[in-house]
Design a protein around this motif. Structure first.
Motif, PDB file in Angstrom:
ATOM      1  N   ARG A  81      -8.969 -10.511  -1.768  1.00  8.98           N
ATOM      2  CA  ARG A  81      -8.404 -10.811  -3.085  1.00  8.98           C
ATOM      3  C   ARG A  81      -8.899  -9.820  -4.141  1.00  8.98           C
ATOM      4  O   ARG A  81     -10.094  -9.529  -4.221  1.00  8.98           O
ATOM      5  N   VAL A  82      -7.966  -9.303  -4.947  1.00 18.40           N
ATOM      6  CA  VAL A  82      -8.301  -8.489  -6.114  1.00 18.40           C
ATOM      7  C   VAL A  82      -8.700  -9.441  -7.239  1.00 18.40           C
ATOM      8  O   VAL A  82      -7.949 -10.348  -7.601  1.00 18.40           O
ATOM      9  N   VAL A  83      -9.907  -9.252  -7.785  1.00 20.69           N
ATOM     10  CA  VAL A  83     -10.417 -10.181  -8.798  1.00 20.69           C
ATOM     11  C   VAL A  83     -10.579  -9.529 -10.168  1.00 20.69           C
ATOM     12  O   VAL A  83     -10.849 -10.219 -11.148  1.00 20.69           O
ATOM     13  N   LYS A  84     -10.426  -8.210 -10.245  1.00 23.66           N
ATOM     14  CA  LYS A  84     -10.508  -7.534 -11.544  1.00 23.66           C
ATOM     15  C   LYS A  84      -9.419  -6.487 -11.613  1.00 23.66           C
ATOM     16  O   LYS A  84      -9.482  -5.468 -10.915  1.00 23.66           O
ATOM     17  N   ALA A  85      -8.403  -6.752 -12.455  1.00 29.57           N
ATOM     18  CA  ALA A  85      -7.277  -5.830 -12.618  1.00 29.57           C
ATOM     19  C   ALA A  85      -6.486  -6.234 -13.849  1.00 29.57           C
ATOM     20  O   ALA A  85      -6.416  -7.414 -14.191  1.00 29.57           O
ATOM     21  N   SER A  86      -5.891  -5.256 -14.510  1.00 28.91           N
ATOM     22  CA  SER A  86      -5.040  -5.514 -15.669  1.00 28.91           C
ATOM     23  C   SER A  86      -4.072  -4.358 -15.805  1.00 28.91           C
ATOM     24  O   SER A  86      -4.277  -3.289 -15.232  1.00 28.91           O
ATOM     25  N   PRO A  87      -2.973  -4.547 -16.561  1.00 31.06           N
ATOM     26  CA  PRO A  87      -2.029  -3.433 -16.749  1.00 31.06           C
ATOM     27  C   PRO A  87      -2.687  -2.199 -17.364  1.00 31.06           C
ATOM     28  O   PRO A  87      -2.324  -1.065 -17.035  1.00 31.06           O
ATOM     29  N   SER A  88      -3.671  -2.392 -18.239  1.00 34.41           N
ATOM     30  CA  SER A  88      -4.325  -1.241 -18.863  1.00 34.41           C
ATOM     31  C   SER A  88      -5.368  -0.611 -17.947  1.00 34.41           C
ATOM     32  O   SER A  88      -5.617   0.600 -18.004  1.00 34.41           O
ATOM     33  N   GLU A  89      -5.998  -1.432 -17.076  1.00 39.73           N
ATOM     34  CA  GLU A  89      -6.966  -0.920 -16.112  1.00 39.73           C
ATOM     35  C   GLU A  89      -6.684  -1.553 -14.755  1.00 39.73           C
ATOM     36  O   GLU A  89      -7.330  -2.515 -14.342  1.00 39.73           O
ATOM     37  N   PRO A  90      -5.683  -1.028 -14.042  1.00 43.49           N
ATOM     38  CA  PRO A  90      -5.304  -1.621 -12.752  1.00 43.49           C
ATOM     39  C   PRO A  90      -6.399  -1.468 -11.709  1.00 43.49           C
ATOM     40  O   PRO A  90      -7.237  -0.562 -11.790  1.00 43.49           O
ATOM     41  N   TYR A  91      -6.363  -2.370 -10.730  1.00 45.62           N
ATOM     42  CA  TYR A  91      -7.223  -2.185  -9.557  1.00 45.62           C
ATOM     43  C   TYR A  91      -6.701  -0.983  -8.786  1.00 45.62           C
ATOM     44  O   TYR A  91      -5.499  -0.866  -8.514  1.00 45.62           O
ATOM     45  N   LEU A  92      -7.596  -0.065  -8.432  1.00 44.84           N
ATOM     46  CA  LEU A  92      -7.237   1.127  -7.656  1.00 44.84           C
ATOM     47  C   LEU A  92      -8.176   1.233  -6.461  1.00 44.84           C
ATOM     48  O   LEU A  92      -9.401   1.091  -6.612  1.00 44.84           O
ATOM     49  N   GLY A  93      -7.607   1.470  -5.302  1.00 42.91           N
ATOM     50  CA  GLY A  93      -8.412   1.603  -4.097  1.00 42.91           C
ATOM     51  C   GLY A  93      -7.942   2.746  -3.232  1.00 42.91           C
ATOM     52  O   GLY A  93      -6.781   3.154  -3.282  1.00 42.91           O
ATOM     53  N   VAL A  94      -8.860   3.288  -2.445  1.00 44.85           N
ATOM     54  CA  VAL A  94      -8.558   4.356  -1.494  1.00 44.85           C
ATOM     55  C   VAL A  94      -9.051   3.921  -0.123  1.00 44.85           C
ATOM     56  O   VAL A  94     -10.207   3.524   0.026  1.00 44.85           O
ATOM     57  N   ILE A  95      -8.167   3.990   0.868  1.00 38.32           N
ATOM     58  CA  ILE A  95      -8.522   3.662   2.242  1.00 38.32           C
ATOM     59  C   ILE A  95      -8.516   4.949   3.067  1.00 38.32           C
ATOM     60  O   ILE A  95      -7.530   5.687   3.071  1.00 38.32           O
ATOM     61  N   PRO A 103       0.814  -1.214   0.000  1.00 40.40           N
ATOM     62  CA  PRO A 103       0.000   0.000   0.000  1.00 40.40           C
ATOM     63  C   PRO A 103       0.857   1.279   0.000  1.00 40.40           C
ATOM     64  O   PRO A 103       1.991   1.279   0.452  1.00 40.40           O
ATOM     65  N   PHE A 104       0.256   2.349  -0.535  1.00 41.62           N
ATOM     66  CA  PHE A 104       0.984   3.594  -0.699  1.00 41.62           C
ATOM     67  C   PHE A 104       0.464   4.638   0.290  1.00 41.62           C
ATOM     68  O   PHE A 104      -0.688   5.073   0.198  1.00 41.62           O
ATOM     69  N   ASP A 105       1.311   5.021   1.236  1.00 43.11           N
ATOM     70  CA  ASP A 105       0.962   6.105   2.145  1.00 43.11           C
ATOM     71  C   ASP A 105       0.924   7.421   1.371  1.00 43.11           C
ATOM     72  O   ASP A 105       1.624   7.585   0.365  1.00 43.11           O
ATOM     73  N   THR A 106       0.128   8.354   1.849  1.00 43.96           N
ATOM     74  CA  THR A 106       0.050   9.670   1.224  1.00 43.96           C
ATOM     75  C   THR A 106       0.350  10.733   2.274  1.00 43.96           C
ATOM     76  O   THR A 106       0.372  10.442   3.474  1.00 43.96           O
ATOM     77  N   PRO A 107       0.570  11.967   1.860  1.00 43.03           N
ATOM     78  CA  PRO A 107       0.820  13.038   2.838  1.00 43.03           C
ATOM     79  C   PRO A 107      -0.399  13.362   3.706  1.00 43.03           C
ATOM     80  O   PRO A 107      -0.269  14.056   4.713  1.00 43.03           O
ATOM     81  N   VAL A 108      -1.574  12.889   3.302  1.00 45.23           N
ATOM     82  CA  VAL A 108      -2.791  13.163   4.073  1.00 45.23           C
ATOM     83  C   VAL A 108      -2.929  12.099   5.155  1.00 45.23           C
ATOM     84  O   VAL A 108      -3.029  10.908   4.850  1.00 45.23           O
ATOM     85  N   PRO A 109      -2.923  12.459   6.424  1.00 40.81           N
ATOM     86  CA  PRO A 109      -3.033  11.465   7.501  1.00 40.81           C
ATOM     87  C   PRO A 109      -4.284  10.607   7.360  1.00 40.81           C
ATOM     88  O   PRO A 109      -5.386  11.114   7.136  1.00 40.81           O
ATOM     89  N   GLY A 110      -4.087   9.286   7.467  1.00 41.46           N
ATOM     90  CA  GLY A 110      -5.212   8.363   7.386  1.00 41.46           C
ATOM     91  C   GLY A 110      -5.650   8.006   5.983  1.00 41.46           C
ATOM     92  O   GLY A 110      -6.597   7.232   5.803  1.00 41.46           O
ATOM     93  N   LEU A 111      -4.976   8.545   4.961  1.00 43.24           N
ATOM     94  CA  LEU A 111      -5.350   8.279   3.566  1.00 43.24           C
ATOM     95  C   LEU A 111      -4.288   7.398   2.907  1.00 43.24           C
ATOM     96  O   LEU A 111      -3.109   7.774   2.849  1.00 43.24           O
ATOM     97  N   THR A 112      -4.692   6.254   2.398  1.00 42.64           N
ATOM     98  CA  THR A 112      -3.782   5.284   1.785  1.00 42.64           C
ATOM     99  C   THR A 112      -4.349   4.834   0.443  1.00 42.64           C
ATOM    100  O   THR A 112      -5.568   4.703   0.291  1.00 42.64           O
ATOM    101  N   PHE A 113      -3.457   4.601  -0.528  1.00 43.59           N
ATOM    102  CA  PHE A 113      -3.873   4.109  -1.845  1.00 43.59           C
ATOM    103  C   PHE A 113      -3.452   2.647  -2.025  1.00 43.59           C
ATOM    104  O   PHE A 113      -2.405   2.226  -1.532  1.00 43.59           O
ATOM    105  N   LEU A 114      -4.275   1.920  -2.763  1.00 44.64           N
ATOM    106  CA  LEU A 114      -3.969   0.548  -3.156  1.00 44.64           C
ATOM    107  C   LEU A 114      -3.949   0.466  -4.672  1.00 44.64           C
ATOM    108  O   LEU A 114      -4.722   1.148  -5.349  1.00 44.64           O
ATOM    109  N   ARG A 115      -3.078  -0.389  -5.189  1.00 43.12           N
ATOM    110  CA  ARG A 115      -3.031  -0.579  -6.639  1.00 43.12           C
ATOM    111  C   ARG A 115      -2.530  -1.983  -6.951  1.00 43.12           C
ATOM    112  O   ARG A 115      -1.630  -2.500  -6.289  1.00 43.12           O
TER     113      ARG A 115
END
Length: 296
Positions: free
Chosen positions: A85-99, A21-33
């Protein structure tokens, strides 16, 4: 639109090393890919709003599975081990998530300020639900993500957006569930108190009677309410915490299989190996050998 949520998350993760997961400068906000579908992974969810921006995934808590996709969000109200489990993702359309992690103090403050706060659920229900990600809630998350481009504004603006997000969650269709579980009222409060005790002392022998006493319930009622909230028994919950911590110790290089077993509370390395294999699909050494350091 160049500033859609998917565009912003993809642009940020494109510039980051590793797999997240990718931490961001915003406290409590994390990205998934994820650029590919993934094998199921074990992790511990904290109270949070888990938004699917692009793609799809499922998460299982105990024996209960939740499927959610772009335009939906998983709301987790209690710290719980899970299989995801990520069940839908591809290099052209990656799975993207925000926590977005919940700040329970802020949530309580917002609820106290409501003119007509939602009535919290009295009985313990499952501490997880899927909701549509749209309207004001989606707008809040979008604005939180956009703050990354103006770091000087984050300390001032982010707390206000977080409070607004709490407001929309509490005033939305799941407001009673949020009030009863995230804010830990009634039976849920007492069960969550016992969950925290179990989490903090997971390496020690656990007695249901002791946990029930913390929750001020009879052992049978506590067992029933615990399972309703987490979809697992207290012993299953403890076992998953122990095995996840052991895996972390081994992947990080802090312990080998035998010492990790003892550190998390196992008295028998053979029992540890059997239960580890059952959970992760391979014995400890073989499993850890396949994992990158980031898995810790």
């Amino acid at each position: 639109m160049p500033d859609t949520l998917a565009h912003l998350v993809k642009r940020y993760t494109d510039a980051q090393p590793g797999q997240g997961p990718f931490d961001t400068p915003v406290p409590g906000l994390t990205f998934l890919r994820s650029d590919h579908r993934k094998h199921p992974s074990h992790l511990v969810f904290k109270p949070a709003l888990c938004v699917v921006v692009q793609g799809a995934k499922w998460t299982t808590f105990g024996g209960k599975r939740f499927d959610y996709k772009a335009g939906q969000a998983l709301v987790v109200s209690v710290e719980t081990p899970a299989l995801s489990r990520v069940v839908k993702a591809s290099p052209s359309e990656p799975y993207l998530g925000v926590i977005v992690e919940f700040d329970l103090t802020v949530m309580r403050e917002v609820m106290e300020g409501l003119e007509a706060p939602p009535l919290p659920t009295v009985n313990v229900q499952h501490g997880v639900f899927v909701t549509h990600f749209q309207g004001n809630m989606a707008d809040c998350v979008h604005r939180l993500v956009r703050l990354i481009d103006t770091p000087q504004a984050i300390p001032v603006i982010a707390p206000m957006i977080m409070r607004e997000l709490c407001y929309w969650l509490l005033s939305g269709p799941h407001g009673s569930e949020v009030a009863g579980l995230v804010l830990a009222n009634g039976h849920a409060e007492r069960v969550i108190r016992a969950i925290h005790a179990l989490r903090d002392q997971f390496a020690e022998a656990v007695r249901i009677e002791d946990l029930a006493a913390i929750a001020r319930m009879s052992p049978s009622a506590f067992h029933r309410q615990f399972k309703a909230l987490t979809s697992m028994t207290p012993l299953q919950y403890q076992k998953q915490l122990r095995l996840l911590e052991a895996r972390h110790l081994m992947v990080s290089g802090a312990a080998n299989a035998e010492s990790a077993a003892y550190q998390v509370g196992y008295e028998s390395p053979s029992q540890f190996s059997r239960e580890y294999s059952r959970m992760f699909g391979a014995p400890p050494r073989r499993d850890v050998a396949t994992l990158p350091p980031a898995a810790a």
